[in-house]
Enzyme design. Structure first.
Site, PDB file in Angstrom:
ATOM      1  N   ASP A 111      14.263  -0.694  32.329  1.00 43.98           N
ATOM      2  CA  ASP A 111      15.040  -2.017  32.752  1.00 43.98           C
ATOM      3  C   ASP A 111      14.890  -3.277  32.066  1.00 43.98           C
ATOM      4  O   ASP A 111      15.277  -4.389  32.778  1.00 43.98           O
ATOM      5  CB  ASP A 111      14.919  -1.976  34.541  1.00 43.98           C
ATOM      6  CG  ASP A 111      15.785  -0.845  35.011  1.00 43.98           C
ATOM      7  OD1 ASP A 111      16.844  -0.793  34.768  1.00 43.98           O
ATOM      8  OD2 ASP A 111      15.323  -0.406  36.232  1.00 43.98           O
ATOM      9  N   ASP A 169      22.827   4.343  33.434  1.00 44.49           N
ATOM     10  CA  ASP A 169      22.412   2.646  33.277  1.00 44.49           C
ATOM     11  C   ASP A 169      21.842   2.415  32.233  1.00 44.49           C
ATOM     12  O   ASP A 169      21.986   1.064  31.963  1.00 44.49           O
ATOM     13  CB  ASP A 169      21.633   2.577  34.842  1.00 44.49           C
ATOM     14  CG  ASP A 169      22.081   3.142  35.917  1.00 44.49           C
ATOM     15  OD1 ASP A 169      22.336   4.532  35.782  1.00 44.49           O
ATOM     16  OD2 ASP A 169      21.556   2.778  36.945  1.00 44.49           O
TER      17      ASP A 169
END
Ligand code: GLY
Length: 389
Positions: A111, A169
């Site tokens: 992330d 994602d």
């Protein structure tokens, strides 16, 4: 007044109300955003705890810098500066960006794109601060360490029951890598990003162009072990935010590479979303396209990500107008009281009604910081398009 006249008056009044609602007023929306952000800067002053959402007891849920959502609040402030050019927003954005620096060494998550590029990335774009550039390049080096040539992907998570999980994602974190090659001339970042995008293209999509949430890989053979969900309704369902991440990710990947296969994929995903029979009239999707609709919550975050992505996609596609129109419609609807919070409410978040992780009974029908981020980004993109015309 006779009945016919009453009907006529009501018809004219509703036509006016409709006309007033169908126009997107970016300046007005930014006024609301500025007021909410001003309130939040006043009420939440610990710059090491980043606003994420609302807890079940109604209080603010703030997270440490290692949380995947930590960069969005600074990103919102940078976008406010981008729009207004008012130095007070730059100052606030810098304050809320500084506390994320340590994450440049974090090799335990994929992330880093979200964390660092929404904060330092926007900061660098707007200020050319060389310190921000160094931080971003270090972040790209850390993210690259998670790439495995055997699977051809960046590993998403270190937690969970999977051997080598990759989630859709993850496409969102490639932008940092493309940027790092453009800035440094080191092509290794670009190669990793392209390899990841190609592997995802091959393994993450179904025949109808929806995507699985998680693909688990065998690190010895590089082969797919399983295709499952984590945050969606079912393994074979289409989790709404996942479809939005895919759309946004392939649009960005096309921007960086100009490889038509990515543009085609983005258009296929857009078609899946926009023509889905379960997409409501106002184009704000339920949290999963295959959940128990209509008895389910909407996910405003998926709508905001989709709107912003469609505005960019509209600039690349041969026929971009339907994408721009759909994005405009989404932004108009998000800007109505149904989704846009009243100033002074909603823990000072801008939008209401997102879903974080329903199967884990977490963050259901709450404000979430990344919904706000992509909504503001969408408004900015829309504003630029209008000013270009
Ligand atoms: N990237 C995690 C999520 O979309 O919830």
């Amino acid at each position: 007044m006779n009945a016919r006249k009453i009907i006529l008056v009501l018809f004219i009044a509703s036509a006016f109300a409709f006309a007033a609602r169908v126009k997107l007023d970016v300046a007005k929306d930014f006024e609301t955003i500025a007021r909410q952000l001003t309130n939040s800067l006043k009420t939440h002053t610990d710059v090491t705890r980043f606003p994420r959402s609302t807890k079940p007891d109604g209080s603010l849920h703030a997270v440490p810098s290692r949380d995947w959502t930590s960069g969005f609040y600074a990103g919102n402030l940078w976008y406010m500066y981008d729009y207004s050019k008012d130095k007070k927003w730059e100052e606030a954005a810098r304050q809320w960006t500084a506390g994320l620096e340590n994450e440049k060494f974090n090799t335990h998550t994929h992330d880093l794109g979200f964390i660092l590029f929404c904060s330092f990335g926007n900061g660098y774009r707007l200020t050319q601060d060389p310190a921000y550039k160094d931080i971003l390049l270090q972040g790209a080096r850390s993210l690259s360490k998670r790439f495995n040539p055997k699977t051809g992907t960046i590993r998403s998570w270190d937690h969970g029951k999977w051997q080598y999980p990759v989630i859709i994602d993850n496409m969102m974190n490639l932008e940092l890598l493309f940027w790092a090659t453009a800035m440094s001339g080191d092509s290794s970042f670009y190669k990793i990003a392209v390899t990841h995008a190609n592997t995802t293209l091959k393994n993450h999509f179904r025949a109808d162009n929806s995507s699985y949430h998680v693909v688990d890989y065998d690190t010895l053979t590089g082969k797919v072990i399983a295709r499952v969900t984590h945050q969606g309704y079912a393994d074979e369902s289409a989790w709404a935010r996942g479809q939005a991440w895919g759309l946004y990710g392939y649009t960005t990947t096309y921007r960086a590479t100009k490889d038509k296969r990515y543009l085609e994929q983005a258009e296929k995903i857009a078609a899946f979303i926009l023509h889905h029979p379960n997409l409501p009239k106002d184009k704000i999707p339920y949290w999963d396209y295959n959940a128990q609709i209509p008895n389910e919550e909407r996910d405003v975050s998926a709508a905001a990500i989709t709107a912003s992505a469609l505005l960019e996609l509209g600039g690349y596609a041969k026929n971009g107008e339907p994408y721009r129109k759909a994005a405009e419609e989404i932004l108009i609807n998000l800007s109505t009281p149904q989704y846009l919070a009243k100033v002074g409410t909603n823990n000072n978040f801008i939008l209401m009604h997102s879903v974080g992780h329903k199967p884990a009974k977490s963050e259901i029908d709450v404000p979430i910081i990344y919904a706000d981020y992509y909504y503001i980004e969408g408004l900015l993109r829309y504003d630029r398009l209008k000013k270009k015309k």
